[in-house]
Write a protein that holds these residues in place. Sequence first.
Motif, short mmCIF file in Angstrom:
data_model
loop_
_atom_site.label_atom_id
_atom_site.label_comp_id
_atom_site.label_asym_id
_atom_site.label_seq_id
_atom_site.Cartn_x
_atom_site.Cartn_y
_atom_site.Cartn_z
N SER A 21 52.93 35.79 34.96
CA SER A 21 51.85 34.80 35.01
C SER A 21 50.80 35.18 36.05
CB SER A 21 52.40 33.42 35.32
OG SER A 21 53.17 32.93 34.26
N TYR A 22 51.24 35.58 37.22
CA TYR A 22 50.28 35.90 38.27
C TYR A 22 49.56 37.23 38.05
CZ TYR A 22 51.00 31.78 41.01
OH TYR A 22 51.00 30.48 41.42
N VAL A 23 50.20 38.19 37.44
CA VAL A 23 49.51 39.44 37.10
C VAL A 23 48.42 39.16 36.06
CG1 VAL A 23 49.80 41.67 35.93
CG2 VAL A 23 51.36 41.01 37.76
N ILE A 24 48.75 38.36 35.05
CA ILE A 24 47.75 37.98 34.04
C ILE A 24 46.62 37.21 34.69
CG2 ILE A 24 47.37 36.57 31.96
CD1 ILE A 24 48.85 39.21 31.44
N THR A 25 46.95 36.29 35.60
CA THR A 25 45.93 35.53 36.31
C THR A 25 45.01 36.46 37.08
OG1 THR A 25 47.38 33.61 36.52
CG2 THR A 25 45.53 33.72 38.03
N GLY A 26 45.58 37.40 37.80
CA GLY A 26 44.77 38.34 38.58
C GLY A 26 43.86 39.18 37.72
N ILE A 27 44.39 39.69 36.62
CA ILE A 27 43.57 40.52 35.72
C ILE A 27 42.42 39.70 35.13
CG2 ILE A 27 43.59 41.75 33.51
CD1 ILE A 27 46.46 42.67 34.26
N LEU A 28 42.75 38.50 34.64
CA LEU A 28 41.72 37.68 34.02
C LEU A 28 40.69 37.18 35.03
CD1 LEU A 28 43.83 35.65 31.44
CD2 LEU A 28 42.32 37.60 31.01
N LEU A 29 41.11 36.88 36.26
CA LEU A 29 40.13 36.49 37.28
C LEU A 29 39.24 37.65 37.68
CD1 LEU A 29 42.18 34.11 39.60
CD2 LEU A 29 40.32 33.50 38.04
N LEU A 30 39.79 38.85 37.68
CA LEU A 30 38.98 40.03 37.95
C LEU A 30 37.94 40.23 36.85
CD1 LEU A 30 38.59 42.45 39.85
CD2 LEU A 30 40.19 43.70 38.43
N LEU A 31 38.35 40.07 35.61
CA LEU A 31 37.40 40.17 34.49
C LEU A 31 36.34 39.07 34.57
CD1 LEU A 31 39.79 41.06 31.53
CD2 LEU A 31 38.16 42.57 32.69
N LEU A 32 36.75 37.87 34.99
CA LEU A 32 35.78 36.78 35.15
C LEU A 32 34.78 37.10 36.25
CD1 LEU A 32 34.83 33.92 34.44
CD2 LEU A 32 36.48 33.07 36.12
N ALA A 33 35.24 37.71 37.34
CA ALA A 33 34.33 38.09 38.42
C ALA A 33 33.30 39.12 37.94
CB ALA A 33 35.11 38.63 39.60
N VAL A 34 33.76 40.07 37.13
CA VAL A 34 32.83 41.07 36.58
C VAL A 34 31.82 40.39 35.65
CG1 VAL A 34 32.69 43.07 35.04
CG2 VAL A 34 34.42 43.00 36.84
N ALA A 35 32.31 39.48 34.80
CA ALA A 35 31.41 38.76 33.90
C ALA A 35 30.43 37.90 34.68
CB ALA A 35 32.21 37.89 32.93
N LEU A 36 30.88 37.28 35.76
CA LEU A 36 30.00 36.47 36.60
C LEU A 36 28.92 37.34 37.22
CD1 LEU A 36 29.48 33.71 37.92
CD2 LEU A 36 31.07 34.38 39.73
N PHE A 37 29.28 38.52 37.66
CA PHE A 37 28.32 39.44 38.27
C PHE A 37 27.32 39.97 37.24
CE2 PHE A 37 27.19 43.81 39.57
CZ PHE A 37 26.50 43.49 40.73
N LYS A 38 27.82 40.36 36.06
CA LYS A 38 26.96 40.97 35.03
C LYS A 38 26.05 39.95 34.34
CE LYS A 38 28.60 45.32 34.03
NZ LYS A 38 27.76 46.44 33.80
N PHE A 39 26.62 38.79 34.00
CA PHE A 39 25.89 37.84 33.15
C PHE A 39 25.38 36.61 33.89
CE2 PHE A 39 29.15 39.85 30.36
CZ PHE A 39 28.28 40.68 29.67
N GLU A 40 25.62 36.53 35.19
CA GLU A 40 25.18 35.40 36.01
C GLU A 40 25.52 34.06 35.34
OE1 GLU A 40 21.08 35.93 37.00
OE2 GLU A 40 21.42 37.94 37.79
N LEU A 41 26.81 33.85 35.13
CA LEU A 41 27.29 32.64 34.47
C LEU A 41 27.05 31.42 35.34
CD1 LEU A 41 30.71 34.05 33.24
CD2 LEU A 41 28.61 33.82 31.91
N ASN A 42 26.86 30.27 34.68
CA ASN A 42 26.67 29.03 35.44
C ASN A 42 28.03 28.47 35.86
OD1 ASN A 42 27.70 27.88 33.13
ND2 ASN A 42 25.78 26.92 32.51
N GLU A 43 27.99 27.43 36.68
CA GLU A 43 29.21 26.87 37.26
C GLU A 43 30.12 26.25 36.20
OE1 GLU A 43 30.54 23.59 40.60
OE2 GLU A 43 28.47 24.29 40.56
N LYS A 44 29.55 25.63 35.19
CA LYS A 44 30.37 25.01 34.14
C LYS A 44 31.14 26.06 33.35
CE LYS A 44 27.89 20.73 33.42
NZ LYS A 44 27.25 19.83 32.47
#
Length: 147
Positions: A21-44
């Motif tokens: 569970s925590y490895v999946i969480t870490g991987i997905l949060l890392l991907l979310l951070a990359v998406a946040l950086f690339k696409f400038e996602l909003n808070e929602k």
Amino acid sequence: MEKKLQKDSWVMWVLKSLLVSYVITGILLLLLAVALFKFELNEKAVSAAIVAIYIMATLLGGIVIGKFARVRRYLWGLGLGIGYFALLLLITLGVYRTLNGDAANMVTTLILCAGGEACKDIKYTDSEQQFEEGRMRRVPDILSVGM
């Protein structure tokens, strides 16, 4: 001696499932951070993605512990979800030295973590168990015909 070996096995089930569970969480949060950086996602969008990450990670951990346990999968998943939440809470306390957010947010997170683990077994009905035991034939899924 055999009881100790059996006790160690369920402890290992829980630890392995939490690790998944925590490895999946870490991987997905890392991907979310990359998406946040690339696409400038909003808070929602970020908040919705974090909720989805919690659910997906706990769902996969629940599947792992369900494979180990084979009985009372719902309860094992529920317990693992609560353990996931408790460890998440301890990590938050360790990093920030306080709890951020109000009680409603924490209860919602607990329900999401426990529910993500438990929802995997909603479709696992008695007829599915009878099929696995060989007492019932599987009925083909209508939607999968022709695909």
